[in-house]
Design an enzyme around this catalytic site. Structure first.
Site, PDB file in Angstrom:
ATOM      1  N   ASN A 157      13.794   7.083   0.881  1.00 25.51           N
ATOM      2  CA  ASN A 157      12.960   6.556  -0.207  1.00 25.51           C
ATOM      3  C   ASN A 157      13.130   7.530  -1.366  1.00 25.51           C
ATOM      4  OD1 ASN A 157      10.990   5.627  -1.918  1.00 25.51           O
ATOM      5  ND2 ASN A 157       9.302   5.836  -0.450  1.00 25.51           N
ATOM      6  N   ARG A 170      14.769   2.237   0.640  1.00 20.28           N
ATOM      7  CA  ARG A 170      13.670   1.520  -0.008  1.00 20.28           C
ATOM      8  C   ARG A 170      14.069   1.319  -1.467  1.00 20.28           C
ATOM      9  NH1 ARG A 170       7.349   3.262  -0.542  1.00 20.28           N
ATOM     10  NH2 ARG A 170       6.723   1.386  -1.642  1.00 20.28           N
ATOM     11  N   HIS A 217       4.945  -3.124  -2.967  1.00 21.25           N
ATOM     12  CA  HIS A 217       4.387  -2.715  -1.661  1.00 21.25           C
ATOM     13  C   HIS A 217       4.680  -3.771  -0.595  1.00 21.25           C
ATOM     14  CE1 HIS A 217       1.097  -0.343  -4.010  1.00 21.25           C
ATOM     15  NE2 HIS A 217       2.014   0.515  -3.577  1.00 21.25           N
ATOM     16  N   GLY A 233      -0.748   4.298  -5.508  1.00 17.75           N
ATOM     17  CA  GLY A 233      -0.532   2.970  -6.079  1.00 17.75           C
ATOM     18  C   GLY A 233      -1.274   1.999  -5.177  1.00 17.75           C
ATOM     19  N   ARG A 268      -2.517   4.657 -12.874  1.00 13.94           N
ATOM     20  CA  ARG A 268      -2.214   3.399 -13.581  1.00 13.94           C
ATOM     21  C   ARG A 268      -3.511   2.650 -13.883  1.00 13.94           C
ATOM     22  NH1 ARG A 268       1.673   2.151  -9.083  1.00 13.94           N
ATOM     23  NH2 ARG A 268       3.644   3.125  -9.652  1.00 13.94           N
ATOM     24  N   ASP A 311      -6.647  11.904  -7.648  1.00 13.71           N
ATOM     25  CA  ASP A 311      -6.840  11.899  -6.197  1.00 13.71           C
ATOM     26  C   ASP A 311      -8.269  11.462  -5.893  1.00 13.71           C
ATOM     27  OD1 ASP A 311      -7.460  13.029  -3.501  1.00 13.71           O
ATOM     28  OD2 ASP A 311      -5.362  13.662  -3.678  1.00 13.71           O
ATOM     29  N   GLY A 339      -7.535   3.108   1.853  1.00 15.67           N
ATOM     30  CA  GLY A 339      -7.968   2.019   2.730  1.00 15.67           C
ATOM     31  C   GLY A 339      -8.189   2.476   4.161  1.00 15.67           C
ATOM     32  N   GLU A 361       5.541   1.545   6.583  1.00 11.54           N
ATOM     33  CA  GLU A 361       6.617   0.988   5.758  1.00 11.54           C
ATOM     34  C   GLU A 361       7.987   1.408   6.283  1.00 11.54           C
ATOM     35  OE1 GLU A 361       4.168   2.601   2.372  1.00 11.54           O
ATOM     36  OE2 GLU A 361       5.161   0.975   1.305  1.00 11.54           O
TER      37      GLU A 361
HETATM   38  P1  ADP Z   1       0.834   7.022  -1.687  1.00  9.13           P
HETATM   39  O1  ADP Z   1       0.509   5.745  -2.400  1.00  9.13           O
HETATM   40  O2  ADP Z   1       1.379   8.065  -2.592  1.00  9.13           O
HETATM   41  O3  ADP Z   1       1.607   6.823  -0.397  1.00  9.13           O
HETATM   42  P2  ADP Z   1      -1.463   7.508   0.024  1.00  9.13           P
HETATM   43  O4  ADP Z   1      -1.361   6.175   0.689  1.00  9.13           O
HETATM   44  O5  ADP Z   1      -1.253   8.720   0.851  1.00  9.13           O
HETATM   45  O6  ADP Z   1      -0.582   7.613  -1.277  1.00  9.13           O
HETATM   46  O7  ADP Z   1      -2.945   7.574  -0.617  1.00  9.13           O
HETATM   47  C1  ADP Z   1      -3.347   8.637  -1.423  1.00  9.13           C
HETATM   48  C2  ADP Z   1      -4.791   8.395  -1.817  1.00  9.13           C
HETATM   49  O8  ADP Z   1      -5.598   8.334  -0.629  1.00  9.13           O
HETATM   50  C3  ADP Z   1      -5.377   9.514  -2.694  1.00  9.13           C
HETATM   51  O9  ADP Z   1      -6.153   8.973  -3.741  1.00  9.13           O
HETATM   52  C4  ADP Z   1      -6.267  10.246  -1.703  1.00  9.13           C
HETATM   53  O10 ADP Z   1      -7.342  10.893  -2.332  1.00  9.13           O
HETATM   54  C5  ADP Z   1      -6.769   9.111  -0.850  1.00  9.13           C
HETATM   55  N1  ADP Z   1      -7.329   9.591   0.405  1.00  9.13           N
HETATM   56  C6  ADP Z   1      -6.701  10.211   1.436  1.00  9.13           C
HETATM   57  N2  ADP Z   1      -7.596  10.563   2.398  1.00  9.13           N
HETATM   58  C7  ADP Z   1      -8.812  10.162   1.936  1.00  9.13           C
HETATM   59  C8  ADP Z   1     -10.143  10.251   2.444  1.00  9.13           C
HETATM   60  N3  ADP Z   1     -10.407  10.806   3.624  1.00  9.13           N
HETATM   61  N4  ADP Z   1     -11.137   9.715   1.700  1.00  9.13           N
HETATM   62  C9  ADP Z   1     -10.895   9.150   0.525  1.00  9.13           C
HETATM   63  N5  ADP Z   1      -9.658   9.043  -0.033  1.00  9.13           N
HETATM   64  C10 ADP Z   1      -8.645   9.546   0.672  1.00  9.13           C
END
Ligand code: ADP
Length: 397
Positions: A7, A90, A179, A210, A239, A281, A330, A382
């Site tokens: 990727n 990817r 995605h 994202g 974004r 974040d 999520g 993924e």
């Molecule tokens: P990417 O899209 O770069 O793959 P991720 O799927 O790892 O990113 O998601 C990153 C996001 O998930 C960030 O905003 C991070 O703060 C959030 N995140 C990770 N762990 C937690 C948590 N325990 N509670 C709330 N948000 C979280």
């Protein structure tokens, strides 16, 4: 079959070595700061980690470093790169050219090149990754797996923008969605977790840096929140998501911004970062929300936007059988899941607060037993979709 998954981004590169037939990962990692200095973080064995500082002036040195780390020294997992049978790439944007994952040929590369204006940061890096693998792994097939392909089943009335029609015929301006590998994986897992096997109506919320939401009817995407590019839809880390077009032209006029500057503002300076002024974040913003009004606002906006899309996709699907949460937010934020689901009882979605707050990292149902529809948390994978598609394309070729 041992598949190398790549990727490639503009200054970073994620990789995995996987056997999709037995769903086993041998190693994974990331090269960061390509073109600056170079750091390789490598995971192998049962959770062992290596961090190496290696000069990476270009993506070529980065991929060479990965292949060497896989085959020699402490992080070694295979004896020789000859064991790698194929590479799965990817690819961000497949436009209307690609309806499925495809063996990489010169013609395929030319089409991905032609789509660079639609994905100016990602497609060039993806092509670079393919060309370097052709050179470093000679004779081994490369397969392109597109982020957009899963959404190619959207009906025309869902993917068209109500602009003059010739904008579509001349420039292919329409909604594509992204995605795709994640939405496919999660909706497919959800279909298996449902008692019902026919007429399945599934909504997937992929919430990471994202984010996008997809409505999936009988395994096919019928609508998704991202558009021509990933900036449309939900509010994300940096974004903006949906913004009125009038606001954009007005802002350009007021601030004297050109196209590149407004694109940068909406992609890199907006979203959770833009509203909170603190971080992109979500974890950091959640931690500060009780003392910081802008962080509170950012959290409320993130959750409200997701909820609005969920409601509209229940309508698009004529009901819902499962709502799924995936991605870093999520999978991990019980609070965001709770705000999104609050008040959706009328749509058949009733969250069980105890199940929602249990800290687990497996696929699970967090709806009450009596909820008409299920609410699932499903960790996305993924890389598995990329490896499996690569395997299937190579077997068929
Ligand atoms: P990417 O899209 O770069 O793959 P991720 O799927 O790892 O990113 O998601 C990153 C996001 O998930 C960030 O905003 C991070 O703060 C959030 N995140 C990770 N762990 C937690 C948590 N325990 N509670 C709330 N948000 C979280």
């Amino acid at each position: 079959m041992l598949v190398f998954i790549l990727n490639a981004g503009s200054s970073s590169l994620k990789y995995q070595l996987m056997n999709p037939v037995i769903k086993k990962v041998f190693a994974s990692g990331i090269c960061e700061r390509i073109g600056i200095d170079g750091v390789l973080k490598h995971e192998y064995g049962d959770g062992k980690e290596l961090k190496l500082e290696i000069d990476m002036p270009t993506h070529k040195e980065a991929i060479e470093a990965v292949l060497s780390t896989l085959t020699v020294g402490e992080g070694k997992v295979i004896d020789s790169i000859d064991s790698i049978q194929a590479t799965g790439h990817r690819v961000a944007h497949g436009g209307e050219f690609f309806q499925k994952s495809t063996l990489v040929t010169e013609e395929v590369i030319a089409k991905i090149e032609a789509l660079i204006p639609l994905a100016p940061l990602h497609n060039p890096a993806n092509i670079l990754g393919m060309k370097i693998c052709q050179e470093l792994l000679p004779g081994k097939p490369n397969v392109a797996v597109f982020d957009t392909v899963f959404h190619q089943t959207m009906p025309d009335y869902a993917y068209m923008y109500a602009l003059p029609y010739d904008q579509y015929t001349k420039h292919k301006i329409r909604k594509y969605g992204f995605h795709g590998t994640s939405h496919y994986y999660v909706s497919n897992e959800a279909r298996q977790m449902l008692d019902k096997k026919r007429n399945t109506r599934i909504i997937v919320c992929h919430l990471g840096n994202g984010s996008s939401v997809t409505a999936v009817l009988n395994g096919k995407s019928i609508d998704t929140s991202m558009g021509l590019t990933p900036v449309q839809g939900l509010m994300m880390g940096t974004r903006s998501g949906d913004v009125g077009a009038g606001a954009i032209s007005y802002m350009m006029k007021q601030e004297g911004l050109d196209i590149d500057q407004i694109t940068e503002l909406m992609n890199k300076k907006s979203g959770i970062l833009g509203i909170s002024g603190k971080s992109s974040d979500l974890r950091e913003v959640l931690a500060a929300m009780h003392d910081d009004e802008r962080c509170r606002l950012a959290v409320d906006m993130v959750a409200y936007n997701i909820k609005k899309y969920v409601g509209s996709y229940v309508a698009a699907l004529d009901g819902v059988d499962a709502l799924c949460f995936t991605g870093g937010i999520g999978e991990n934020s019980a609070l965001i899941r709770e705000i999104v689901c609050t008040g959706l009882d009328g749509m058949g979605l009733v969250l069980d607060p105890i199940k929602n707050n249990k800290n687990r990292n497996d696929a699970r149902d967090i709806a009450t037993n009596s909820s008409a529809a299920r609410i699932f948390v499903i960790p996305t994978n993924e890389e598995y979709v990329i490896a499996n598609d690569t395997y299937k394309v190579v077997m068929e070729s």
